[in-house]
Enzyme design. Structure first.
Site, mmCIF file in Angstrom:
data_model
loop_
_atom_site.group_PDB
_atom_site.id
_atom_site.type_symbol
_atom_site.label_atom_id
_atom_site.label_comp_id
_atom_site.label_asym_id
_atom_site.label_seq_id
_atom_site.Cartn_x
_atom_site.Cartn_y
_atom_site.Cartn_z
ATOM 1 N N TRP A 84 0.826 -1.214 0.000
ATOM 2 C CA TRP A 84 0.000 0.000 0.000
ATOM 3 C C TRP A 84 0.855 1.258 0.000
ATOM 4 O O TRP A 84 0.503 2.256 -0.643
ATOM 5 C CB TRP A 84 -0.999 -0.020 1.162
ATOM 6 C CG TRP A 84 -2.014 -1.096 0.929
ATOM 7 C CD1 TRP A 84 -2.123 -2.291 1.580
ATOM 8 C CD2 TRP A 84 -3.005 -1.112 -0.112
ATOM 9 N NE1 TRP A 84 -3.126 -3.042 1.016
ATOM 10 C CE2 TRP A 84 -3.686 -2.348 -0.016
ATOM 11 C CE3 TRP A 84 -3.383 -0.203 -1.106
ATOM 12 C CZ2 TRP A 84 -4.728 -2.698 -0.877
ATOM 13 C CZ3 TRP A 84 -4.422 -0.547 -1.959
ATOM 14 C CH2 TRP A 84 -5.080 -1.778 -1.844
ATOM 15 N N ASP A 120 -0.899 7.369 6.243
ATOM 16 C CA ASP A 120 -2.045 6.528 5.942
ATOM 17 C C ASP A 120 -2.247 5.606 7.152
ATOM 18 O O ASP A 120 -1.455 4.706 7.386
ATOM 19 C CB ASP A 120 -1.770 5.708 4.676
ATOM 20 C CG ASP A 120 -2.921 4.771 4.323
ATOM 21 O OD1 ASP A 120 -3.882 4.678 5.107
ATOM 22 O OD2 ASP A 120 -2.845 4.131 3.254
ATOM 23 N N LYS A 127 -12.282 -0.384 8.631
ATOM 24 C CA LYS A 127 -11.505 -1.220 9.547
ATOM 25 C C LYS A 127 -11.816 -0.794 10.990
ATOM 26 O O LYS A 127 -12.666 -1.390 11.623
ATOM 27 C CB LYS A 127 -10.028 -1.158 9.200
ATOM 28 C CG LYS A 127 -9.757 -1.752 7.792
ATOM 29 C CD LYS A 127 -8.418 -1.348 7.222
ATOM 30 C CE LYS A 127 -8.333 -1.557 5.733
ATOM 31 N NZ LYS A 127 -8.017 -2.938 5.334
#
Lengths: 374, 374
Positions: free
Chosen positions: B107, B175, B199
């Protein structure tokens, strides 16, 4: 808006709009347990079979409802109409070309303004000079340098609407956010059409984009995947985690739409807007805003009250009768009743009777007043 | 995944992830009737008081949980992490500057690749050579030409995680999609941090962005409003229709988080991941993937089975015991159990006992096998 009773209101809001009770019930149940899987719809993996089935069924239903062949594909994206306002010129304008826009109101103009960030733009027709109270002419003989023509099919703020869209050689791109699935209209005359979900499709957070696959052939590879229709198509709407709940709610609404059929929805839509416009024209307290009858939207019915007292009074009266979402847009004023697909004929009949009741009260006040002063 | 029984599963999926039952119940009820208003949460107007209150409460809770002062503001956007991957370089890279990225996994690398569409990018440290099974060094002495440093605090695929973030002079952008609100970490050392909701925050479709207001001072006016943090801040997250349901679900989860407190959540998080790592290291069938203990994530615990038969067998065994979302990412294989905030200590204890039960069955099979062949 009445907020203290828990009595179900009739929501005539322009969006997020009303959804049928059976759709709300199924969506609510899925938040606890999706189809007896032991998982909430909010927990299901977006790359598993459960979501793949939701996605495929929703895509098939969209194509069936719009009578589209396999030259078309369906995307569920995020970011609402405004992200489409960006992506359309980003993907389709091209350096040597000019984007053509039809200026039928605020949202059409916003779409155009976004395109100006990306290149040359030309307004091919506009009804701005009449404050958008009518539709502009549909452009004819579109120049060769126009890469696409953008139209907004229904103008929520002013209450105007295009009916069927013509077949033209320039790629036609249509924002159908506030009238998709409300009528037959030759969807296949569009190279691309899009709509936010929170009016006739489902819940806020999902944006439906339908496009001819050949449209993606010449998209520049300099556009990052997230904003690139070609990459989004390749990844079948799961380039990243999609708004699962909003898409599932849209699927429930698509099933409802198919069960009812576009033909029946259109028939009822005509009935609903006739009922309301007939009452506005009959009722001594109100005046319709769109005077050109053939330009009137079946989705958003805008009208003015005779004076401020009537406006305030009728607004309160609706509130007392559990009728919500009725205010006109601040730039137009007055009232706006949105008759999206989930609104029933019975609900419009109820509204009409409330309008008549309010008129009777006003008339009796007037008589009492005249008598007292007589 | 077991799909036929309607028995509540324990969802260890990496996202969309588990939510507490009380949050699901309140979200489900709001779909029918939001706070006894007579309107579904899917119908409430996004510019009315009902939604304004949801927005303001959620913003205040985010600031309280992250211990942020009024130099920070909070945005709810759409488009997930990938749209942030675009917006960050678009808004903050600058023509004469270079964006700095820490490459701690897939990511982090994706974020970097998106930045390359917009300008100069430099990777300041990477653990690619160890297949991301450990964290890279945190960059020191960052050059003056670096406009911002981007880090991914938790690497879901590999199971590594940064703890507290250091105070640095270069604007730090993080992030935190998969570990926000799971620990104290010096949130105010970031100039901007963001996280997808599915999440630890709420439901897919909303993205939380928290930023120092001064960061928006020099954003170019050539960036269209929808992709411009400055314009989004000015419009307080309602530049267009926001994903109301996803934001409301996030508010419910934020209330749950505050009631529990970050301190308690962190304490339980340590307990949960210790329980699971201790069992992985004790259990003769499994091997942890991250060997550097201080780099291990408390959120995603990745481990391998000794052979394919054990892997397949344990996967089926979990399935039979209503344990879902356990597969490792396809690039790493094995198992990944995500212990996000909604997962309880009791659920991890249940998992550990299932692992022990499976080991016992395998050992008894082995004994029988040895006896039969003995």
């Amino acid at each position: 808006m009445k907020e203290d009773k828990g009595i179900k209101q009739i929501n005539f809001g322009s969006g997020p709009a009303a959804l049928p009770p059976e759709v709300l019930l199924q969506a609510s149940e899925a938040v606890i347990d999706y189809n007896q899987t032991g998982l909430s719809i909010l927990e299901i993996p977006h790359r598993g079979n459960l979501f793949a089935n939701i996605l495929e069924e929703s895509k098939a239903l969209v194509k069936e409802l719009c009578e589209l062949n396999d030259e078309y594909d369906v995307l569920w994206l995020q970011g609402g109409g405004r992200l489409q306002f960006c992506m359309i010129p980003m993907n389709f304008l091209g350096a040597q070309k000019t984007a053509g826009y039809v200026d039928s109101g605020h949202w059409a103009d916003e779409a155009k303004k976004y395109a100006e960030y990306y290149g040359n733009v030309r307004v091919l027709s506009s009804s701005k000079e009449s404050n958008y109270s009518r539709l502009p002419d549909f452009p004819k003989n579109i120049a060769q340098d126009i890469s696409y023509l953008h139209v907004t099919t229904n103008n929520t703020i002013y209450g105007t609407q295009w009916g069927s869209l013509p077949a033209i050689t320039t790629p036609l791109i249509a924002d159908m956010s506030s009238d998709i699935f409300s009528r037959k209209r030759g969807y296949s005359n569009c190279a691309l059409f899009y709509a936010v979900a929170q009016k006739n499709i489902g819940a806020a957070g999902a944006t439906l984009v339908v496009l001819r696959k050949e449209m993606t052939k010449n998209i520049a590879s300099t556009i990052p995947p997230m904003l690139n229709y070609n990459e989004q198509l390749k990844k079948n709407s799961v380039l990243n985690t999609p708004p699962v709940f909003a898409i599932y709610t849209s699927l429930l609404m698509l099933r409802w739409t198919r069960q009812k059929s576009i033909a029946t929805i259109e028939k009822e839509s005509i009935e609903k807007c006739s009922l309301l416009y007939n009452e506005i024209e009959r009722n001594t307290l109100f005046t319709p805003i769109v005077t050109v009858k053939e330009h009137r939207s079946r989705m958003n019915i805008c009208f003015a009250a005779n004076n401020y007292e009537i406006e305030k009074g009728f607004s309160d009266f609706c509130n007392q009768h559990y009728i919500a979402g009725i205010e006109g847009h601040r730039t137009v004023g007055g009232f706006r009743f949105s008759l999206y697909n989930a609104i029933t004929v019975q609900q419009v009949e109820r509204l009409v009777s409330v309008m008549q009741e309010y008129e009777a009260i006003q008339n009796s006040k007037l008589k009492t007043h005249n008598y007292t002063n007589g």
